[in-house]
Scaffold this active site. Structure first.
Site, PDB file in Angstrom:
ATOM      1  N   GLY A 175       0.838  -1.203   0.000  1.00 49.64           N
ATOM      2  CA  GLY A 175       0.000   0.000   0.000  1.00 49.64           C
ATOM      3  C   GLY A 175       0.863   1.239   0.000  1.00 49.64           C
ATOM      4  O   GLY A 175       1.764   1.371   0.827  1.00 49.64           O
ATOM      5  N   ALA A 176       0.630   2.135  -0.966  1.00 46.98           N
ATOM      6  CA  ALA A 176       1.411   3.379  -1.041  1.00 46.98           C
ATOM      7  C   ALA A 176       0.501   4.583  -0.848  1.00 46.98           C
ATOM      8  O   ALA A 176       0.424   5.483  -1.682  1.00 46.98           O
ATOM      9  CB  ALA A 176       2.159   3.462  -2.376  1.00 46.98           C
ATOM     10  N   GLY A 218       0.256   6.317   4.786  1.00 39.54           N
ATOM     11  CA  GLY A 218       1.153   5.576   5.676  1.00 39.54           C
ATOM     12  C   GLY A 218       2.255   4.852   4.913  1.00 39.54           C
ATOM     13  O   GLY A 218       3.424   4.907   5.295  1.00 39.54           O
ATOM     14  N   ALA A 229      -1.796  -6.295  -4.888  1.00 37.82           N
ATOM     15  CA  ALA A 229      -1.781  -7.644  -4.316  1.00 37.82           C
ATOM     16  C   ALA A 229      -3.144  -8.287  -4.435  1.00 37.82           C
ATOM     17  O   ALA A 229      -4.165  -7.658  -4.160  1.00 37.82           O
ATOM     18  CB  ALA A 229      -1.384  -7.580  -2.849  1.00 37.82           C
ATOM     19  N   CYS A 264     -14.537   7.477  10.549  1.00 37.07           N
ATOM     20  CA  CYS A 264     -13.896   8.627   9.923  1.00 37.07           C
ATOM     21  C   CYS A 264     -14.934   9.751   9.896  1.00 37.07           C
ATOM     22  O   CYS A 264     -15.628   9.929   8.902  1.00 37.07           O
ATOM     23  CB  CYS A 264     -13.495   8.200   8.501  1.00 37.07           C
ATOM     24  SG  CYS A 264     -12.376   9.314   7.692  1.00 37.07           S
ATOM     25  N   CYS A 293      -5.919  16.566  14.751  1.00 31.91           N
ATOM     26  CA  CYS A 293      -6.686  16.716  13.510  1.00 31.91           C
ATOM     27  C   CYS A 293      -7.014  18.158  13.215  1.00 31.91           C
ATOM     28  O   CYS A 293      -7.294  18.945  14.123  1.00 31.91           O
ATOM     29  CB  CYS A 293      -7.976  15.898  13.604  1.00 31.91           C
ATOM     30  SG  CYS A 293      -8.623  15.556  11.978  1.00 31.91           S
ATOM     31  N   LYS A 318      -4.212  23.833   7.346  1.00 39.53           N
ATOM     32  CA  LYS A 318      -4.587  22.667   6.538  1.00 39.53           C
ATOM     33  C   LYS A 318      -3.967  22.761   5.139  1.00 39.53           C
ATOM     34  O   LYS A 318      -3.475  21.757   4.594  1.00 39.53           O
ATOM     35  CB  LYS A 318      -6.115  22.598   6.445  1.00 39.53           C
ATOM     36  CG  LYS A 318      -6.636  21.404   5.724  1.00 39.53           C
ATOM     37  CD  LYS A 318      -6.896  20.263   6.669  1.00 39.53           C
ATOM     38  CE  LYS A 318      -7.204  18.992   5.928  1.00 39.53           C
ATOM     39  NZ  LYS A 318      -8.009  18.084   6.698  1.00 39.53           N
TER      40      LYS A 318
HETATM   41  C1  LIG Z   1     -11.896  11.943   2.908  1.00 38.78           C
HETATM   42  C2  LIG Z   1     -10.874  11.753   3.973  1.00 38.78           C
HETATM   43  C3  LIG Z   1     -10.231  12.870   4.496  1.00 38.78           C
HETATM   44  C4  LIG Z   1      -9.272  12.713   5.493  1.00 38.78           C
HETATM   45  N1  LIG Z   1      -8.684  13.837   6.005  1.00 38.78           N
HETATM   46  C5  LIG Z   1      -7.735  13.690   6.945  1.00 38.78           C
HETATM   47  C6  LIG Z   1      -7.089  14.849   7.473  1.00 38.78           C
HETATM   48  O1  LIG Z   1      -7.380  15.969   7.067  1.00 38.78           O
HETATM   49  N2  LIG Z   1      -6.139  14.683   8.411  1.00 38.78           N
HETATM   50  C7  LIG Z   1      -5.804  13.444   8.872  1.00 38.78           C
HETATM   51  O2  LIG Z   1      -4.934  13.337   9.719  1.00 38.78           O
HETATM   52  N3  LIG Z   1      -6.415  12.333   8.407  1.00 38.78           N
HETATM   53  C8  LIG Z   1      -7.357  12.423   7.460  1.00 38.78           C
HETATM   54  N4  LIG Z   1      -7.977  11.295   6.981  1.00 38.78           N
HETATM   55  C9  LIG Z   1      -7.665   9.995   7.605  1.00 38.78           C
HETATM   56  C10 LIG Z   1      -6.365   9.330   7.108  1.00 38.78           C
HETATM   57  O3  LIG Z   1      -5.263  10.181   7.340  1.00 38.78           O
HETATM   58  C11 LIG Z   1      -6.418   8.987   5.633  1.00 38.78           C
HETATM   59  O4  LIG Z   1      -7.483   8.105   5.383  1.00 38.78           O
HETATM   60  C12 LIG Z   1      -5.123   8.334   5.137  1.00 38.78           C
HETATM   61  O5  LIG Z   1      -5.104   8.376   3.730  1.00 38.78           O
HETATM   62  C13 LIG Z   1      -4.975   6.895   5.624  1.00 38.78           C
HETATM   63  O6  LIG Z   1      -3.710   6.418   5.244  1.00 38.78           O
HETATM   64  P1  LIG Z   1      -3.431   4.872   4.973  1.00 38.78           P
HETATM   65  O7  LIG Z   1      -2.024   4.804   4.500  1.00 38.78           O
HETATM   66  O8  LIG Z   1      -3.829   4.051   6.111  1.00 38.78           O
HETATM   67  O9  LIG Z   1      -4.427   4.468   3.769  1.00 38.78           O
HETATM   68  P2  LIG Z   1      -4.552   5.085   2.327  1.00 38.78           P
HETATM   69  O10 LIG Z   1      -3.971   6.446   2.252  1.00 38.78           O
HETATM   70  O11 LIG Z   1      -5.991   4.904   1.950  1.00 38.78           O
HETATM   71  O12 LIG Z   1      -3.639   4.149   1.416  1.00 38.78           O
HETATM   72  C14 LIG Z   1      -3.919   2.808   1.160  1.00 38.78           C
HETATM   73  C15 LIG Z   1      -3.142   2.387  -0.072  1.00 38.78           C
HETATM   74  O13 LIG Z   1      -3.196   0.967  -0.198  1.00 38.78           O
HETATM   75  C16 LIG Z   1      -3.398   0.643  -1.538  1.00 38.78           C
HETATM   76  N5  LIG Z   1      -4.008  -0.691  -1.641  1.00 38.78           N
HETATM   77  C17 LIG Z   1      -5.237  -1.086  -1.238  1.00 38.78           C
HETATM   78  N6  LIG Z   1      -5.423  -2.380  -1.545  1.00 38.78           N
HETATM   79  C18 LIG Z   1      -4.283  -2.812  -2.130  1.00 38.78           C
HETATM   80  C19 LIG Z   1      -3.875  -4.059  -2.692  1.00 38.78           C
HETATM   81  N7  LIG Z   1      -4.676  -5.122  -2.706  1.00 38.78           N
HETATM   82  N8  LIG Z   1      -2.632  -4.136  -3.233  1.00 38.78           N
HETATM   83  C20 LIG Z   1      -1.814  -3.070  -3.232  1.00 38.78           C
HETATM   84  N9  LIG Z   1      -2.157  -1.862  -2.729  1.00 38.78           N
HETATM   85  C21 LIG Z   1      -3.377  -1.744  -2.185  1.00 38.78           C
HETATM   86  C22 LIG Z   1      -4.313   1.746  -2.066  1.00 38.78           C
HETATM   87  O14 LIG Z   1      -4.229   1.819  -3.484  1.00 38.78           O
HETATM   88  C23 LIG Z   1      -3.691   2.966  -1.372  1.00 38.78           C
HETATM   89  O15 LIG Z   1      -2.654   3.511  -2.139  1.00 38.78           O
HETATM   90  C24 LIG Z   1      -8.952  11.418   5.988  1.00 38.78           C
HETATM   91  C25 LIG Z   1      -9.614  10.315   5.464  1.00 38.78           C
HETATM   92  C26 LIG Z   1     -10.567  10.469   4.467  1.00 38.78           C
HETATM   93  C27 LIG Z   1     -11.268   9.253   3.928  1.00 38.78           C
END
Ligand SMILES: Cc1cc2nc3c(=O)[nH]c(=O)nc-3n(C[C@H](O)[C@H](O)[C@H](O)COP(=O)(O)OP(=O)(O)OC[C@H]3O[C@@H](n4cnc5c(N)ncnc54)[C@H](O)[C@@H]3O)c2cc1C
Length: 430
Positions: free
Chosen positions: A8-9, A12, A78, A159, A353, A388
């Site tokens: 996942g990119a 995080g 994946a 969320c 946040c 922000k």
């Molecule tokens: C609309 C919205 C606004 C938000 N705003 C904020 C904010 O302002 N401040 C804050 O702190 N947090 C915010 N968040 C919460 C959180 O910071 C974000 O959701 C953040 O993007 C989560 O990071 P993550 O790395 O866990 O997941 P994601 O950023 O969602 O990344 C997941 C990655 O995994 C990849 N992936 C998924 N399945 C597979 C697979 N099978 N094989 C390979 N890759 C895969 C996806 O393509 C994606 O690139 C927000 C969330 C949402 C939904």
């Protein structure tokens, strides 16, 4: 010679790859597996949905940046993780072996749990940039033909901040388009009270958000369970404190955006010992899976229990700052294991946040997440909107430069006067 794979990119996974790379020896390697080669900054999606950002503004092509940093990228995605064999099956039928795996796959959006919910049904979403672009077309249609709006988050969501953010941003956009007077707005949420946010409130978020809603003429329904969505009508049951039905609502809408519940992605769902029944990665305090100790989890993909009992299921949000602390702890712990030491770093998991309203906003800091807290602070003002925008610019620059340093620690925490909040807790040697 160890091979670390980050799955996942997103927010995080990208900083995990950078931070891990910095901690490894010259013979160790990092591979990132993602669906595609583009990073997209999810927190800006509400702005995409009202036309304040384009997809290109918030997207970064990872191919050249990763190559420069010596990080391999597998954009096939994946199909399935096979933790007992230390390998991942990719969508092109190939396999990738790993010594350590960090799962950072974010959420699978559970629209299918409520009939008619989501972009394939009758409501919009801002969770992914593709959906935010579709929502923008719907917002444009709303401006041309104003009507009632329902925004919020359904039962089981984890969320809530972005739902509030989007309601206020939409209000600002509609006022600027001079049609707000023809758009009655309702905020429908499964939270037991406005400003709960999955954290049982932070500081004065209840009063701050209620007051902002009153000022902006947004009505609300809390303890709202969405039963089904039909074209132009949302059917809700409002429950009482015991979770029993109290009132039925059929809310008409010309536009609706509802945050869905999240669950773990298909590639890991149902793997015994790795994930919980919702498909979230089970981790210990070192971000490590107990059944497969060479697998770690970070971000939205990990299982976190709710902060307390609520009439409807309300999940804990996993925000950027928390995720950064999970990344730092995981990198530290994998590096320790590579040196033959025990993992000792514990992420602070504090919630910080910034919720933007388009012109002003509210900010909150919860340390720790579960009350009673050492820091339980919230504030509002124009500075939040500025911060922000700064967060967006700084984070995207960091991704483009391939840097691992943290935004919050450098900028926001100075503004808030809370330094070193992210400092890792290193436990003493046993
Ligand atoms: C609309 C919205 C606004 C938000 N705003 C904020 C904010 O302002 N401040 C804050 O702190 N947090 C915010 N968040 C919460 C959180 O910071 C974000 O959701 C953040 O993007 C989560 O990071 P993550 O790395 O866990 O997941 P994601 O950023 O969602 O990344 C997941 C990655 O995994 C990849 N992936 C998924 N399945 C597979 C697979 N099978 N094989 C390979 N890759 C895969 C996806 O393509 C994606 O690139 C927000 C969330 C949402 C939904």
């Amino acid at each position: 010679m160890s091979h670390i794979v980050v799955l996942g990119a997103g927010l995080g996974g990208v900083i995990m790859a950078y931070e891990m790379k910095e901690k490894l020896g010259p013979d160790d390697s990092v591979t990132v597996v993602n669906l595609g080669s583009t990073y997209s900054f999810v927190p800006s999606n509400p702005w995409v949905a009202v036309g304040w950002r384009d997809r290109e503004d918030i997207s970064v092509d990872l191919g050249t940046i990763f190559a420069r940093r010596g990080i391999a990228l597998r954009p096939e995605g994946a199909r399935r993780v096979h933790p007992a064999d230390n390998r991942i099956e990719l969508n092109d039928d190939s396999f990738l072996d790993y010594d350590y795996l960090v799962i950072a796959t974010g959420p699978d959006l559970a629209f299918d749990e409520i009939p008619g919910l989501g972009p394939a049904g009758h409501t919009q979403s801002i969770c992914q940039v593709d959906d935010a672009e579709k929502a923008r077309t719907a917002v444009e249609a709303l401006v041309r033909q104003p009507g009632p709006v329902v925004v919020g988050a359904v039962q089981g969501a984890s969320c809530y901040g972005p739902a509030y953010e989007f309601a206020f941003i939409l209000d600002t956009a509609l006022r600027r388009a001079k049609v707000r007077d023809r758009v009655p707005m309702t905020f429908a949420t499964s939270e037991p009270y406005i400003g709960h946010l999955g954290l049982d409130g932070v500081g004065d978020t209840k009063s701050l958000l209620e007051s902002a809603m009153r000022e902006r003429h947004i009505k609300w329904i809390t303890n709202a369970k969405v039963d089904r969505v039909e074209p132009g009508t949302m059917h809700l049951t409002e429950v009482d404190e015991a979770g029993s039905p109290k009132a039925a609502h059929a809310l008409p809408f010309a536009f609706s955006m509802m945050l869905p519940a999240f669950r773990g992605v298909k590639a890991i769902h149902g793997i015994d010992g790795l994930v919980n029944p919702r498909g979230f990665v089970v981790i210990d305090k070192h971000q490590r899976n107990p059944a497969y100790p060479n697998v770690f989890g970070i971000g939205v993909a990990v299982a976190i229990p709710p902060v307390g009992k609520t009439p409807l299921p309300v999940g804990v949000p996993k925000t950027g700052f928390m995720i950064e602390s999970m990344v730092a702890a995981t990198a530290e712990n994998i590096a320790a294991l590579l040196h033959g030491e025990a993992p000792r770093a514990v992420a602070t998991w504090n919630a910080v946040c910034l919720a933007d309203f388009g012109d002003e906003g509210i900010a909150f800091v919860a340390q720790p997440q579960i009350p009673p807290r050492n820091v339980n602070w919230s504030s509002s003002g124009r500075w939040v909107h500025t911060a922000k925008v700064g967060f967006e610019k700084y984070f995207l620059r960091k991704v483009r430069q391939g840097k691992a340093d943290t935004f919050y620690e450098n900028l926001v925490l100075d503004m808030l006067g809370i330094r070193k909040l992210k400092e890792l807790r290193i436990e003493p040697d046993e």
